[in-house]
Design an enzyme around this catalytic site. Structure first.
Site, PDB file in Angstrom:
ATOM      1  N   ASP A  85      22.774 -14.873 -17.444  1.00 31.24           N
ATOM      2  CA  ASP A  85      23.049 -16.260 -17.228  1.00 31.24           C
ATOM      3  C   ASP A  85      24.400 -16.480 -17.898  1.00 31.24           C
ATOM      4  O   ASP A  85      25.107 -16.362 -18.934  1.00 31.24           O
ATOM      5  CB  ASP A  85      22.125 -17.170 -18.446  1.00 31.24           C
ATOM      6  CG  ASP A  85      22.461 -18.668 -18.338  1.00 31.24           C
ATOM      7  OD1 ASP A  85      23.341 -19.165 -17.705  1.00 31.24           O
ATOM      8  OD2 ASP A  85      21.851 -19.516 -19.187  1.00 31.24           O
ATOM      9  N   ASN A  95      12.058 -21.387 -13.175  1.00 32.74           N
ATOM     10  CA  ASN A  95      12.376 -21.088 -14.651  1.00 32.74           C
ATOM     11  C   ASN A  95      11.143 -21.615 -15.363  1.00 32.74           C
ATOM     12  O   ASN A  95      11.096 -23.015 -15.417  1.00 32.74           O
ATOM     13  CB  ASN A  95      13.535 -21.770 -14.984  1.00 32.74           C
ATOM     14  CG  ASN A  95      14.077 -21.626 -16.295  1.00 32.74           C
ATOM     15  OD1 ASN A  95      13.419 -21.008 -17.220  1.00 32.74           O
ATOM     16  ND2 ASN A  95      14.870 -22.700 -16.947  1.00 32.74           N
TER      17      ASN A  95
HETATM   18  C1  MIC Z   1      17.431 -20.661 -18.800  1.00 39.30           C
HETATM   19  C2  MIC Z   1      18.271 -21.151 -19.424  1.00 39.30           C
HETATM   20  O1  MIC Z   1      19.754 -21.825 -18.748  1.00 39.30           O
HETATM   21  C3  MIC Z   1      18.893 -20.544 -20.695  1.00 39.30           C
HETATM   22  O2  MIC Z   1      19.895 -20.485 -21.211  1.00 39.30           O
HETATM   23  O3  MIC Z   1      17.962 -19.633 -21.097  1.00 39.30           O
HETATM   24  C4  MIC Z   1      17.737 -22.475 -20.384  1.00 39.30           C
HETATM   25  C5  MIC Z   1      16.567 -22.487 -21.029  1.00 39.30           C
HETATM   26  C6  MIC Z   1      16.083 -23.132 -21.876  1.00 39.30           C
HETATM   27  O4  MIC Z   1      16.618 -24.146 -22.501  1.00 39.30           O
HETATM   28  O5  MIC Z   1      14.972 -23.472 -22.135  1.00 39.30           O
HETATM   29  C7  MIC Z   1      17.598 -23.782 -19.354  1.00 39.30           C
HETATM   30  O6  MIC Z   1      16.957 -23.974 -18.645  1.00 39.30           O
HETATM   31  O7  MIC Z   1      18.674 -24.378 -19.226  1.00 39.30           O
HETATM   32 MG    MG Z   2      21.462 -21.317 -19.768  1.00 37.10          MG
END
Ligand code: MIC
Ligand code: MG
Length: 296
Positions: free
Chosen positions: A85, A209
């Site tokens: 990420d 996600n």
């Molecule tokens: C996928 C995500 O970007 C992450 O940083 O893991 C997060 C996950 C979460 O906060 O549950 C996101 O979805 O923004």
């Molecule tokens: Mg993230």
């Protein structure tokens, strides 16, 4: 070490699995456990780096170097392809280019780059702000152009669904694919029908996600495959479970003056050594230094 590049290994895992589950591994040891039980691709969460490595919320406060360092450690411990990420890429076109190159040098197979403003939020929180479609397209062009390995896998994440709705998010997704992204991360959509719309109207793999306690229900891989999703992400599942387990242990030691009530929840020394290949290291040590004082 395998001969193929990390990006090629990610693509091979994607070809072999419909959908491909990608599990979050907060550190090198977690990655080794995920690999040993048979996962084929792993993930380093931006939120996870902020939370676990820095004790910070997921609000764009970590830097490229912070995330590269954690990614590098994980890549050193496993051959599994790692998806990272990279939030908003940490700056303008030159910064994004540098980020993508540094990730490849660290051994990363794939990244996702999002369209939130620099002072970003978790994708499942209210009041997110996004950059214009043109700015996002420019981000993707910069990232695509920074591939050292042509197989390096670039995923464009759009957070547009929350504010602008399905059609606008799909339009953005298509613009990102045209700009050189390999796949789309459709963030914080709510229903299987939303996913189906992305899958039908974008000619590229769609990532779902499935993070807990967020805006998206915990759809199964089968349900997601049926509407066409190709990648299913579990960014923080193991991390959340580890945190709950650790908290329980801290409380138990504090309350009881011993840890005996929680020992059965712990991974044993034997299991730890097995995942680490500890005994192989020890045998090597013995062979190397046999006969020398203090080591024989
Ligand atoms: C996928 C995500 O970007 C992450 O940083 O893991 C997060 C996950 C979460 O906060 O549950 C996101 O979805 O923004
Ligand atoms: Mg993230």
């Amino acid at each position: 070490m395998t001969q193929s590049t990390p990006g090629a290994r990610f693509r091979a895992a994607l070809d072999a699995n419909r959908p491909l589950p990608v599990v979050g591994t907060i550190n090198a040891y977690s990655a080794m456990m995920a690999e040993r039980v048979g996962h084929q691709a792993i993930y380093l969460s931006g939120g996870g780096v902020a939370n676990a490595s820095f004790g910070l919320p997921d609000l764009g406060m970590t830097t490229m170097n912070d995330v590269v360092e954690d990614a590098h450690r994980i890549c050193g411990a496993t051959d599994l392809p790692l998806l990272v990420d990279i939030d908003t890429g940490w700056g303008g076109a030159f910064n994004i280019s540098r980020t993508v190159k540094e990730m490849q040098r660290a051994g990363v197979a794939a990244v996702h780059l999002e369209d939130q403003v620099a002072q970003k939020r978790c994708g499942h929180r209210p009041n997110k702000a996004i950059v214009s479609q043109q700015e996002m397209v420019d981000r993707i062009k910069a990232a695509a152009d920074a591939r050292i390995d042509p197989a390096f896998y670039l995923i464009a994440r759009t957070d547009a669904f929350q504010k602008e709705g399905l059609d606008a998010a799909i339009e953005r997704a298509n613009a990102c694919i045209e700009a050189g992204a390999d796949a789309i991360f459709a963030e914080a959509v709510h229903t299987l029908e939303d996913y189906r719309a992305f899958c039908e109207r974008v000619d590229a793999p769609i990532l779902a996600n499935i993070t807990e306690f967020g805006a998206t229900p915990l759809f199964s891989q089968q349900e997601l495959a049926e509407v066409g999703c190709r990648i299913v992400l579990y960014p923080l599942s193991a991390f959340r479970a580890m945190n709950a387990a650790a908290l329980n242990v801290y409380r138990s030691i504090l309350d009881n003056g011993h840890q005996r009530d929680v020992v059965d929840q712990m991974q044993t020394r034997e299991e730890l050594y097995d995942f680490l290949n500890y005994h192989d290291f020890e045998r090597k040590l013995d062979a190397l230094f046999a006969g020398q004082d203090g080591n024989a």
